[in-house]
Scaffold this motif. Sequence first.
Motif, PDB file in Angstrom:
ATOM      1  N   PRO A  70      20.657 -20.931 -60.731  1.00 51.66           N
ATOM      2  CA  PRO A  70      19.786 -21.364 -59.983  1.00 51.66           C
ATOM      3  C   PRO A  70      17.970 -21.405 -59.515  1.00 51.66           C
ATOM      4  CG  PRO A  70      21.129 -20.272 -58.309  1.00 51.66           C
ATOM      5  CD  PRO A  70      21.607 -20.096 -59.546  1.00 51.66           C
ATOM      6  N   THR A  71      17.906 -20.564 -60.746  1.00 55.14           N
ATOM      7  CA  THR A  71      16.348 -20.442 -60.876  1.00 55.14           C
ATOM      8  C   THR A  71      15.606 -21.113 -61.112  1.00 55.14           C
ATOM      9  OG1 THR A  71      17.034 -18.637 -63.186  1.00 55.14           O
ATOM     10  CG2 THR A  71      17.268 -17.520 -60.245  1.00 55.14           C
ATOM     11  N   THR A  72      14.503 -20.786 -61.908  1.00 56.58           N
ATOM     12  CA  THR A  72      13.647 -22.069 -62.113  1.00 56.58           C
ATOM     13  C   THR A  72      13.495 -21.107 -63.638  1.00 56.58           C
ATOM     14  OG1 THR A  72      12.032 -22.355 -60.160  1.00 56.58           O
ATOM     15  CG2 THR A  72      10.918 -22.637 -62.244  1.00 56.58           C
ATOM     16  N   ASP A  73      13.282 -19.942 -63.791  1.00 52.91           N
ATOM     17  CA  ASP A  73      13.595 -19.335 -64.799  1.00 52.91           C
ATOM     18  C   ASP A  73      14.708 -19.797 -65.424  1.00 52.91           C
ATOM     19  OD1 ASP A  73      11.651 -17.437 -64.076  1.00 52.91           O
ATOM     20  OD2 ASP A  73      12.632 -15.825 -64.019  1.00 52.91           O
ATOM     21  N   ARG A  74      15.942 -20.102 -65.236  1.00 55.50           N
ATOM     22  CA  ARG A  74      16.809 -20.607 -66.308  1.00 55.50           C
ATOM     23  C   ARG A  74      16.536 -22.138 -66.884  1.00 55.50           C
ATOM     24  NH1 ARG A  74      20.747 -24.735 -65.278  1.00 55.50           N
ATOM     25  NH2 ARG A  74      22.572 -23.631 -66.322  1.00 55.50           N
ATOM     26  N   ASP A  75      16.037 -22.830 -65.564  1.00 54.70           N
ATOM     27  CA  ASP A  75      15.487 -23.816 -66.493  1.00 54.70           C
ATOM     28  C   ASP A  75      14.766 -24.589 -67.029  1.00 54.70           C
ATOM     29  OD1 ASP A  75      16.924 -25.031 -64.635  1.00 54.70           O
ATOM     30  OD2 ASP A  75      15.693 -25.048 -62.740  1.00 54.70           O
ATOM     31  N   GLU A  76      13.102 -23.598 -66.948  1.00 52.44           N
ATOM     32  CA  GLU A  76      12.568 -22.965 -68.176  1.00 52.44           C
ATOM     33  C   GLU A  76      12.948 -22.527 -69.572  1.00 52.44           C
ATOM     34  OE1 GLU A  76       8.744 -22.311 -70.076  1.00 52.44           O
ATOM     35  OE2 GLU A  76       9.935 -23.984 -68.562  1.00 52.44           O
ATOM     36  N   GLY A  77      14.086 -21.812 -69.417  1.00 49.82           N
ATOM     37  CA  GLY A  77      14.337 -21.185 -70.764  1.00 49.82           C
ATOM     38  C   GLY A  77      14.771 -22.468 -71.779  1.00 49.82           C
ATOM     39  N   VAL A  78      16.472 -22.661 -70.462  1.00 47.80           N
ATOM     40  CA  VAL A  78      16.980 -23.441 -71.447  1.00 47.80           C
ATOM     41  C   VAL A  78      16.072 -25.074 -71.997  1.00 47.80           C
ATOM     42  CG1 VAL A  78      18.246 -26.016 -71.037  1.00 47.80           C
ATOM     43  CG2 VAL A  78      18.686 -23.442 -70.154  1.00 47.80           C
ATOM     44  N   SER A  79      14.722 -25.025 -71.347  1.00 50.41           N
ATOM     45  CA  SER A  79      13.814 -26.879 -72.049  1.00 50.41           C
ATOM     46  C   SER A  79      13.000 -25.727 -73.029  1.00 50.41           C
ATOM     47  CB  SER A  79      12.740 -27.024 -70.668  1.00 50.41           C
ATOM     48  OG  SER A  79      13.432 -27.451 -69.752  1.00 50.41           O
ATOM     49  N   ALA A  80      12.993 -25.129 -72.794  1.00 50.60           N
ATOM     50  CA  ALA A  80      12.147 -23.906 -74.011  1.00 50.60           C
ATOM     51  C   ALA A  80      13.128 -24.204 -75.910  1.00 50.60           C
ATOM     52  CB  ALA A  80      11.982 -22.856 -73.786  1.00 50.60           C
ATOM     53  N   PHE A  81      14.336 -23.880 -75.009  1.00 51.72           N
ATOM     54  CA  PHE A  81      15.009 -23.548 -76.109  1.00 51.72           C
ATOM     55  C   PHE A  81      15.354 -25.006 -77.106  1.00 51.72           C
ATOM     56  CE2 PHE A  81      19.340 -24.003 -78.043  1.00 51.72           C
ATOM     57  CZ  PHE A  81      20.208 -23.344 -78.766  1.00 51.72           C
TER      58      PHE A  81
ATOM     59  N   GLU B 144      13.025 -28.072 -76.785  1.00 51.03           N
ATOM     60  CA  GLU B 144      11.812 -28.522 -77.023  1.00 51.03           C
ATOM     61  C   GLU B 144      11.885 -26.686 -77.938  1.00 51.03           C
ATOM     62  OE1 GLU B 144       9.482 -27.812 -74.063  1.00 51.03           O
ATOM     63  OE2 GLU B 144      10.918 -30.040 -72.914  1.00 51.03           O
ATOM     64  N   LYS B 145      12.052 -26.145 -78.508  1.00 46.78           N
ATOM     65  CA  LYS B 145      12.154 -25.013 -79.497  1.00 46.78           C
ATOM     66  C   LYS B 145      10.381 -24.515 -79.467  1.00 46.78           C
ATOM     67  CE  LYS B 145      15.066 -28.186 -83.012  1.00 46.78           C
ATOM     68  NZ  LYS B 145      14.797 -28.085 -84.509  1.00 46.78           N
ATOM     69  N   ARG B 146      10.157 -23.995 -78.173  1.00 44.75           N
ATOM     70  CA  ARG B 146       8.898 -23.052 -78.147  1.00 44.75           C
ATOM     71  C   ARG B 146       8.849 -21.946 -77.500  1.00 44.75           C
ATOM     72  NH1 ARG B 146       8.153 -23.767 -72.563  1.00 44.75           N
ATOM     73  NH2 ARG B 146       9.527 -25.994 -71.770  1.00 44.75           N
ATOM     74  N   LYS B 147       7.851 -21.635 -76.821  1.00 46.10           N
ATOM     75  CA  LYS B 147       8.699 -19.955 -76.663  1.00 46.10           C
ATOM     76  C   LYS B 147       8.659 -19.865 -74.769  1.00 46.10           C
ATOM     77  CE  LYS B 147       5.899 -15.491 -75.818  1.00 46.10           C
ATOM     78  NZ  LYS B 147       5.068 -14.466 -76.148  1.00 46.10           N
ATOM     79  N   PRO B 148       9.154 -19.761 -74.459  1.00 49.22           N
ATOM     80  CA  PRO B 148       9.492 -20.307 -72.821  1.00 49.22           C
ATOM     81  C   PRO B 148       7.843 -18.951 -72.002  1.00 49.22           C
ATOM     82  CG  PRO B 148      10.628 -18.313 -73.146  1.00 49.22           C
ATOM     83  CD  PRO B 148      10.127 -18.981 -74.768  1.00 49.22           C
ATOM     84  N   ASN B 149       7.656 -19.865 -70.570  1.00 54.56           N
ATOM     85  CA  ASN B 149       6.905 -19.723 -69.929  1.00 54.56           C
ATOM     86  C   ASN B 149       7.732 -19.352 -68.633  1.00 54.56           C
ATOM     87  OD1 ASN B 149       4.599 -18.536 -68.618  1.00 54.56           O
ATOM     88  ND2 ASN B 149       3.665 -20.632 -68.336  1.00 54.56           N
ATOM     89  N   PHE B 150       8.327 -18.040 -68.192  1.00 60.04           N
ATOM     90  CA  PHE B 150       8.863 -17.588 -66.850  1.00 60.04           C
ATOM     91  C   PHE B 150       8.144 -17.362 -65.771  1.00 60.04           C
ATOM     92  CE2 PHE B 150      12.096 -16.493 -70.404  1.00 60.04           C
ATOM     93  CZ  PHE B 150      13.214 -17.252 -70.281  1.00 60.04           C
ATOM     94  N   PRO B 151       8.394 -18.011 -64.973  1.00 57.05           N
ATOM     95  CA  PRO B 151       7.406 -18.557 -63.881  1.00 57.05           C
ATOM     96  C   PRO B 151       8.071 -17.154 -63.298  1.00 57.05           C
ATOM     97  CG  PRO B 151       8.969 -20.531 -63.393  1.00 57.05           C
ATOM     98  CD  PRO B 151       8.970 -19.636 -65.517  1.00 57.05           C
ATOM     99  N   GLY B 152       9.187 -16.774 -63.116  1.00 53.53           N
ATOM    100  CA  GLY B 152       8.879 -15.808 -62.252  1.00 53.53           C
ATOM    101  C   GLY B 152      10.110 -16.138 -60.633  1.00 53.53           C
ATOM    102  N   ARG B 153      10.831 -17.132 -61.164  1.00 53.33           N
ATOM    103  CA  ARG B 153      11.786 -17.089 -60.713  1.00 53.33           C
ATOM    104  C   ARG B 153      12.826 -18.581 -59.957  1.00 53.33           C
ATOM    105  NH1 ARG B 153       6.583 -20.423 -59.878  1.00 53.33           N
ATOM    106  NH2 ARG B 153       7.529 -22.841 -60.210  1.00 53.33           N
TER     107      ARG B 153
END
Length: 255
Positions: A233-244, A246-255
């Motif tokens: 349920p973390t925002t990090d997971r959502d960011e990781g999936v979105s970055a994958f 969108e083929k970009r480097k993820p910017n993990f917020p740490g929450r």
Amino acid sequence: MSALHLIRHGTIAELRLDNPSKLNAFTTEMLRSLETHCAELDRDDTVSAVVITAEESRAFCAGADIKAWAELEPWEFARYWVREGHRVFDRLARLSKPTIAALNGHAFGGGLEFAATADIRTMAPEATLALPEAGVGIVPGWSGTQRLVRLLGEPLVKEMALLGRRINAERAYAAGFVAEISDDPRTAALAIAEGLSDKSKRSIEAAKYMIHAAVGEDRDATIETLAAGMVAPTTDRDEGVSAFREKRKPNFPGR
């Protein structure tokens, strides 16, 4: 048609052995049905509890049908009958839903190992438990010397497996194997299941996993399952999936 049925009573599911002419002994078809039902129950979020019962007979389950394994080649007996049966029983023991077994009669050999997969057990006062395998030249094969030792303790299991003694309901209750002795164990088991219906399903599932891990039941999967539940349920997971995507480097917020 298999002699093991899945019956539904609202949010409660019932797994019922139905082979009374052979004292509800397990056949190959029953093992296959059990595996299929377990897969279905694990994915059904409407089910709050599973009650394990047997059609009326002198036994809850007399074990494994000797005709199902007696003619097997030694390698078939070990690899298919024992190993596959063990795997299916493990599947039931590790079900995500709480399980309550109603022992309306004797539970011998594989039948006792079947009852041992449940989280909670009720038992008729005249029922007994036994591991009679040594009397037919084999050994317990579906976790009678493993899971059952964790539940009943080494001395009691040795009495059954080495000496051939039957354990009555009072001793099973005193050992903590049985939660309730009842003249109607099925009704008692259904009442326990009903009592679970207003509890948090996720809390019960997580508690079952943690308790199992404490005694070594499916520990590896439990650790990874609970950890996955923390990060899912973390925002990090959502960011990781979105970055994958969108083929970009993820910017993990740490929450």
